[in-house]
Design a protein around this motif. Structure first.
Motif, PDB file in Angstrom:
ATOM      1  N   ALA A   1       0.838  -1.194   0.000  1.00 19.34           N
ATOM      2  CA  ALA A   1       0.000   0.000   0.000  1.00 19.34           C
ATOM      3  C   ALA A   1       0.875   1.247   0.000  1.00 19.34           C
ATOM      4  N   VAL A   2       0.219   2.399   0.145  1.00 17.76           N
ATOM      5  CA  VAL A   2       0.894   3.695   0.068  1.00 17.76           C
ATOM      6  C   VAL A   2       0.578   4.530   1.298  1.00 17.76           C
ATOM      7  N   ASN A   3       1.619   5.118   1.891  1.00 20.04           N
ATOM      8  CA  ASN A   3       1.443   6.196   2.852  1.00 20.04           C
ATOM      9  C   ASN A   3       1.591   7.506   2.084  1.00 20.04           C
ATOM     10  N   TYR A   4       0.564   8.355   2.166  1.00 20.10           N
ATOM     11  CA  TYR A   4       0.621   9.642   1.469  1.00 20.10           C
ATOM     12  C   TYR A   4       0.877  10.754   2.465  1.00 20.10           C
ATOM     13  N   ASP A   5       1.996  11.437   2.303  1.00 25.61           N
ATOM     14  CA  ASP A   5       2.375  12.552   3.174  1.00 25.61           C
ATOM     15  C   ASP A   5       2.165  13.849   2.405  1.00 25.61           C
ATOM     16  N   ILE A   6       1.151  14.612   2.823  1.00 26.62           N
ATOM     17  CA  ILE A   6       0.772  15.821   2.087  1.00 26.62           C
ATOM     18  C   ILE A   6       1.916  16.824   2.033  1.00 26.62           C
ATOM     19  N   GLY A   7       2.606  17.035   3.159  1.00 19.75           N
ATOM     20  CA  GLY A   7       3.686  18.006   3.200  1.00 19.75           C
ATOM     21  C   GLY A   7       4.895  17.603   2.380  1.00 19.75           C
ATOM     22  N   ASN A   8       5.259  16.320   2.451  1.00 22.47           N
ATOM     23  CA  ASN A   8       6.422  15.862   1.700  1.00 22.47           C
ATOM     24  C   ASN A   8       6.195  15.981   0.199  1.00 22.47           C
ATOM     25  N   SER A   9       4.985  15.630  -0.246  1.00 20.69           N
ATOM     26  CA  SER A   9       4.684  15.756  -1.675  1.00 20.69           C
ATOM     27  C   SER A   9       4.730  17.214  -2.124  1.00 20.69           C
ATOM     28  N   ALA A  10       4.223  18.116  -1.267  1.00 23.59           N
ATOM     29  CA  ALA A  10       4.258  19.545  -1.593  1.00 23.59           C
ATOM     30  C   ALA A  10       5.688  20.052  -1.686  1.00 23.59           C
ATOM     31  N   ALA A  11       6.549  19.601  -0.775  1.00 23.51           N
ATOM     32  CA  ALA A  11       7.944  20.033  -0.791  1.00 23.51           C
ATOM     33  C   ALA A  11       8.661  19.564  -2.048  1.00 23.51           C
ATOM     34  N   LEU A  12       8.220  18.430  -2.582  1.00 30.64           N
ATOM     35  CA  LEU A  12       8.823  17.886  -3.803  1.00 30.64           C
ATOM     36  C   LEU A  12       8.216  18.494  -5.068  1.00 30.64           C
ATOM     37  N   GLY A  13       7.142  19.247  -4.910  1.00 31.73           N
ATOM     38  CA  GLY A  13       6.518  19.899  -6.049  1.00 31.73           C
ATOM     39  C   GLY A  13       5.643  18.994  -6.888  1.00 31.73           C
ATOM     40  N   TYR A  14       5.186  17.880  -6.312  1.00 33.40           N
ATOM     41  CA  TYR A  14       4.352  16.960  -7.071  1.00 33.40           C
ATOM     42  C   TYR A  14       2.917  17.479  -7.177  1.00 33.40           C
TER      43      TYR A  14
END
Length: 284
Positions: A187-200
């Protein structure tokens, strides 16, 4: 905090965020005083705590101690605060995709013990962080992870526990990794902040692997920067919550928001902010 209408998600907190820092560490299992957080969480109206398994002092963690799962279960029952998920930070320091095969063998033994404890506690998912020092920066590391996890997933299936990967891979690459492991319990853990920091792009992420998400971390970060107070960084929470609702996502939302040394007051302020957004997004 139970959600409105037909939505059944719960809101929880990453272990330690309601307590003073343990040994000055930003995120850690609070050895010796972890039980106090359950009563605090209950008083705040939180439903669950995501337990942490650290590499440091792992032997002191009740998840790996004899009768430790019974201790966790009793504290959870007395406070009415569940443990639905575990963040296995241990494997950031001792990654399963390392080229040090003796270390990988030891990590697999730790994972086996962790699985047994989680099974006793009816925990739903274990988050495996493959970020920062344990990120999957090369194709060889991704291949090693796949080869290690493929046989292990039989045990996750047997115990009916998800292994939720947290990575910094781009959406298509992450989806490909999941497909390559080829298990209904990956499965997937979705981290809202980490994705934002990566620009996704959240829409691209949810289109690629949204159906696999079993655990969500609520965090804000600046683009290419560190954690900041919720609502002040690059994260588009409204879009992310709308996309999660569209899937629809039924797992817990774990508050992993910015913290200071003390923890509790800054959490309360951010929790109030998130509650308002939550109610607006999921209003009847």
């Amino acid at each position: 905090m139970k959600q409105h209408g037909q939505h059944v998600n719960e809101i929880g907190v990453m272990q330690g965020r309601l307590l003073p820092k343990y040994n000055g560490r930003y995120q850690a299992h609070p050895v010796g005083y972890w039980e106090a957080e359950f009563l605090l969480a209950d008083a705040l109206g939180l439903d669950c705590i995501e337990f942490i398994l650290d590499f440091n002092e792992a032997a002191k963690n009740p998840l790996l101690r004899r009768n430790g799962s019974s201790q966790i279960g009793a504290v959870s029952k007395n406070s009415n605060v569940k443990v639905r998920t575990v963040c296995a930070d241990y494997f950031m320091e001792a990654p399963l995709h390392s080229d040090n095969f003796e270390q990988v063998d030891q990590s697999l033994k730790v994972l086996e013990k962790l699985l047994l404890s989680c099974c006793k506690l009816n925990i739903e998912s274990i988050v495996l962080p493959c970020v920062d020092q344990s990120n999957l920066k090369s194709p060889d590391e991704r291949r090693r992870l796949i080869s290690v996890l493929k046989p292990v997933m039989r045990e996750f299936k047997e115990k009916r526990i998800f292994l939720s990967l947290e990575t910094d891979l781009a959406p298509a690459a992450f989806a490909n990794l999941i497909d390559s492991i080829d298990s209904s319990w990956i499965a997937v853990n979705y981290d809202i902040g980490n994705s934002a920091a990566l620009g996704y792009d959240p829409k691209e992420e949810f289109d690629a692997y949204g159906e696999f998400i079993t655990d969500v971390h609520i965090k804000d970060r600046d683009f290419a920067g560190g954690p900041v107070i919720l609502g002040t960084g690059a994260a588009d929470f409204k879009l992310c919550l709308s996309e999660l609702n569209r899937i629809p996502y039924k797992g817990p939302y774990i508050m992993q928001a910015y913290r200071d040394d003390e923890g509790l007051q800054i959490f309360k302020e951010q929790f109030t902010w998130f509650q308002k957004l939550w109610r607006k997004t999921f209003a009847d």
